[in-house]
Design an enzyme around this catalytic site. Structure first.
Site, short mmCIF file in Angstrom:
data_model
loop_
_atom_site.label_atom_id
_atom_site.label_comp_id
_atom_site.label_asym_id
_atom_site.label_seq_id
_atom_site.Cartn_x
_atom_site.Cartn_y
_atom_site.Cartn_z
N ARG A 276 47.84 37.13 35.40
CA ARG A 276 48.09 35.70 35.58
C ARG A 276 48.76 35.01 34.39
O ARG A 276 49.31 33.93 34.52
CB ARG A 276 46.80 34.97 35.90
N ARG B 181 45.26 44.41 31.52
CA ARG B 181 45.66 43.23 32.29
C ARG B 181 47.01 42.66 31.83
O ARG B 181 47.20 41.44 31.83
CB ARG B 181 44.59 42.12 32.21
N TYR C 47 29.46 46.81 41.64
CA TYR C 47 30.05 45.88 42.61
C TYR C 47 29.62 46.24 44.03
O TYR C 47 29.42 45.37 44.87
CB TYR C 47 31.58 45.89 42.49
N ASP D 104 43.30 47.88 41.81
CA ASP D 104 42.00 47.41 41.33
C ASP D 104 40.97 48.53 41.49
O ASP D 104 41.12 49.40 42.34
CB ASP D 104 41.54 46.17 42.11
N ARG E 203 52.02 35.59 43.17
CA ARG E 203 50.64 35.39 43.60
C ARG E 203 50.57 34.39 44.75
O ARG E 203 49.67 34.45 45.59
CB ARG E 203 49.88 34.86 42.40
O1 1CP Z 1 47.40 44.99 34.32
C1 1CP Z 1 46.40 45.64 34.64
O2 1CP Z 1 45.48 45.86 33.87
C2 1CP Z 1 46.46 46.30 36.01
C3 1CP Z 1 45.59 46.15 37.05
C4 1CP Z 1 44.08 45.93 37.09
C5 1CP Z 1 43.05 46.72 36.52
C6 1CP Z 1 43.19 47.90 35.58
C7 1CP Z 1 43.46 44.92 37.84
C8 1CP Z 1 44.16 43.88 38.59
N1 1CP Z 1 42.10 45.13 37.81
C9 1CP Z 1 41.82 46.21 37.00
C10 1CP Z 1 40.51 46.80 36.72
C11 1CP Z 1 39.27 46.04 37.05
N2 1CP Z 1 38.98 45.29 38.16
C12 1CP Z 1 38.09 46.11 36.27
C13 1CP Z 1 37.95 46.94 35.01
C14 1CP Z 1 38.52 46.29 33.81
C15 1CP Z 1 37.80 45.04 33.34
O3 1CP Z 1 36.65 45.15 32.87
O4 1CP Z 1 38.42 43.97 33.45
C16 1CP Z 1 37.11 45.34 36.91
C17 1CP Z 1 35.68 45.10 36.44
C18 1CP Z 1 37.67 44.83 38.12
C19 1CP Z 1 36.98 44.02 39.17
C20 1CP Z 1 37.67 42.74 39.45
N3 1CP Z 1 38.93 42.66 39.98
C21 1CP Z 1 37.21 41.42 39.25
C22 1CP Z 1 35.83 41.05 38.76
C23 1CP Z 1 35.71 40.96 37.28
C24 1CP Z 1 34.29 40.57 36.88
O5 1CP Z 1 34.18 39.86 35.87
O6 1CP Z 1 33.30 40.95 37.54
C25 1CP Z 1 38.25 40.53 39.63
C26 1CP Z 1 38.24 39.03 39.58
C27 1CP Z 1 39.33 41.35 40.09
C28 1CP Z 1 40.63 40.88 40.63
C29 1CP Z 1 41.84 41.32 39.88
N4 1CP Z 1 42.19 42.63 39.62
C30 1CP Z 1 43.40 42.67 38.98
C31 1CP Z 1 43.85 41.32 38.82
C32 1CP Z 1 45.15 40.92 38.19
C33 1CP Z 1 42.86 40.49 39.39
C34 1CP Z 1 42.87 38.99 39.50
C35 1CP Z 1 43.40 38.56 40.82
C36 1CP Z 1 44.33 37.43 40.67
O7 1CP Z 1 44.11 36.61 39.79
O8 1CP Z 1 45.30 37.38 41.42
#
Ligand code: 1CP
Length: 356
Positions: free
Chosen positions: A35, A31, A164, A80, A44
């Site tokens: 943010r 990540r 999911y 994602d 964003r």
């Molecule tokens: O910088 C990076 O790491 C690049 C991009 C990235 C990656 C590798 C994003 C962007 N998401 C992910 C993987 C991801 N997405 C995972 C696996 C890693 C982890 O455990 O965190 C998972 C579970 C998700 C699912 C997901 N995507 C959620 C739910 C999390 C949960 O607790 O259930 C959410 C809220 C997202 C949205 C998301 N994906 C990425 C970002 C930056 C965001 C947030 C959106 C935003 O704030 O604008």
């Protein structure tokens, strides 16, 4: 990728992922494009999450933001894990403060509506983003010199993506998913198999478009008891790794079996991953003694230490760097950077880790 052969010398992350021991270890952070960066928050406001993922201009810019600021050794594609179910036609929305919301898959009929034939077309913008980022990384990006940054593609591992898809969004327990695995094992196996095949082919597309390493995020693997962990985590991961290795033997695969605990050594041994990412609770020294000496370990500073910053962060970070000394190790966090993290803390962390 013959045009890029011979230029890996300055890619410290890629060399480490291929088994070389480097000092100091290369660094990137889960990540890192997120943010906590003011420049990310500015973008964003302009577009919703799916639009940001699916617009190559925006996704390329967001992928490069942390490189510009911190000269990380790795750039991870901005996308994602839920893009795959979305690309098969499952409805998906990202709702502020709630996270992803999907129309849940609960029956044979729901599963039959998914259309894997659409994936390549619907993820074409992702491939375009990878091509653009790869091209950009051939030039100077902020403090990062040309051809020093490794481009990482990724996907969710089948079990975590199924969580999911079946529960329909975030959850602490993913009870619906685990109930399906017990009550309707044939249906659940079909879902896992579909995800296994589509994930392997989507990662192959990412490699073709320029990803130099790929990572499989299995964020919820730790919810499963050992026999189910073997069936729904180790087994599909092994098949994905085999499929990729048969076509791209030199492209490293990083696995992240989050919260796997005592199952981590078996995961490392049985899946064939080149590198294993460790979560915050794993002890790097202990794991290092339990796995083959050429397995690359990645991790695992507590994201809260980076939120805290200061001496405590530096002390913990250097202890982890020391624990990885003498074997291939990629410095990273045990989970994603927390959104409230001050950007200066990340700068201080990187500077300390690069000081020998
Ligand atoms: O910088 C990076 O790491 C690049 C991009 C990235 C990656 C590798 C994003 C962007 N998401 C992910 C993987 C991801 N997405 C995972 C696996 C890693 C982890 O455990 O965190 C998972 C579970 C998700 C699912 C997901 N995507 C959620 C739910 C999390 C949960 O607790 O259930 C959410 C809220 C997202 C949205 C998301 N994906 C990425 C970002 C930056 C965001 C947030 C959106 C935003 O704030 O604008």
């Amino acid at each position: 990728m013959s045009s890029t052969q011979g230029t890996d010398e300055n890619r410290r992350l890629l060399r480490t992922l291929k088994g070389e021991t480097m000092w100091p270890p290369p660094i990137w952070l889960m990540r890192q494009a997120g943010r906590f960066l003011p420049e990310f928050r500015a973008l964003r406001e302009k577009a919703d999450f799916l639009t940001r993922c699916m617009t190559p201009d925006l996704a390329t810019e967001i992928t490069l933001q942390p490189i510009r600021r911190f000269a990380m050794d790795g750039a991870i594609l901005f996308s994602d894990i839920l893009i795959l179910p979305w690309a098969m036609g499952q409805s998906l929305q990202f709702i502020d403060k709630r996270g992803p919301v999907l129309e849940p898959i609960r029956s044979e009929a729901d599963l039959a509506r998914l259309d894997p034939a659409r994936i390549e077309e619907r993820t074409a913008p992702v491939a375009e983003t990878l091509r653009r980022v790869r091209k950009a990384l051939g030039e100077q990006v902020g403090a990062a010199a040309p051809d020093t940054v490794t481009l990482i593609g990724f996907a969710g591992a089948p079990f975590t993506v199924s969580c999911y898809m079946v529960d329909g969004g975030s959850s602490k327990e993913f009870a619906q998913t685990r109930l399906m695995a017990f009550r309707e094992p044939a249906l659940f196996d079909r879902l896992i198999n579909l995800l296994m095949e589509t994930t392997a082919s989507m990662l192959a597309d990412q490699i073709e478009a320029g990803a130099q390493a790929v990572m499989l995020f299995d964020s919820w693997s730790g919810l499963l008891p050992p026999h189910e962990f073997r069936r729904h985590v180790i087994n599909p991961t092994r098949q994905i790794v085999q499929s990729l290795k048969s076509r791209y033997p030199d492209v490293p695969v990083i696995g992240f079996p989050r919260l796997a605990g005592v199952m981590a050594p078996e995961y490392a041994r049985e899946t064939g991953v080149d590198a294993m990412a460790l979560d915050t609770g794993a002890d790097l020294t202990t794991i290092a003694s339990q796995v083959r000496s050429d397995l690359v370990l990645q991790g695992n500073l507590d994201p809260v230490a980076v939120l805290a910053g200061g001496k405590a962060m530096i002390r913990e970070a250097l202890a982890i760097r020391e624990a990885g000394k003498g074997r291939p190790h990629v410095f990273n966090l045990g989970h994603g950077v927390l959104p409230e993290t001050p950007t200066e803390h990340v700068g201080e962390l990187i500077a300390a880790l690069r000081t020998v």
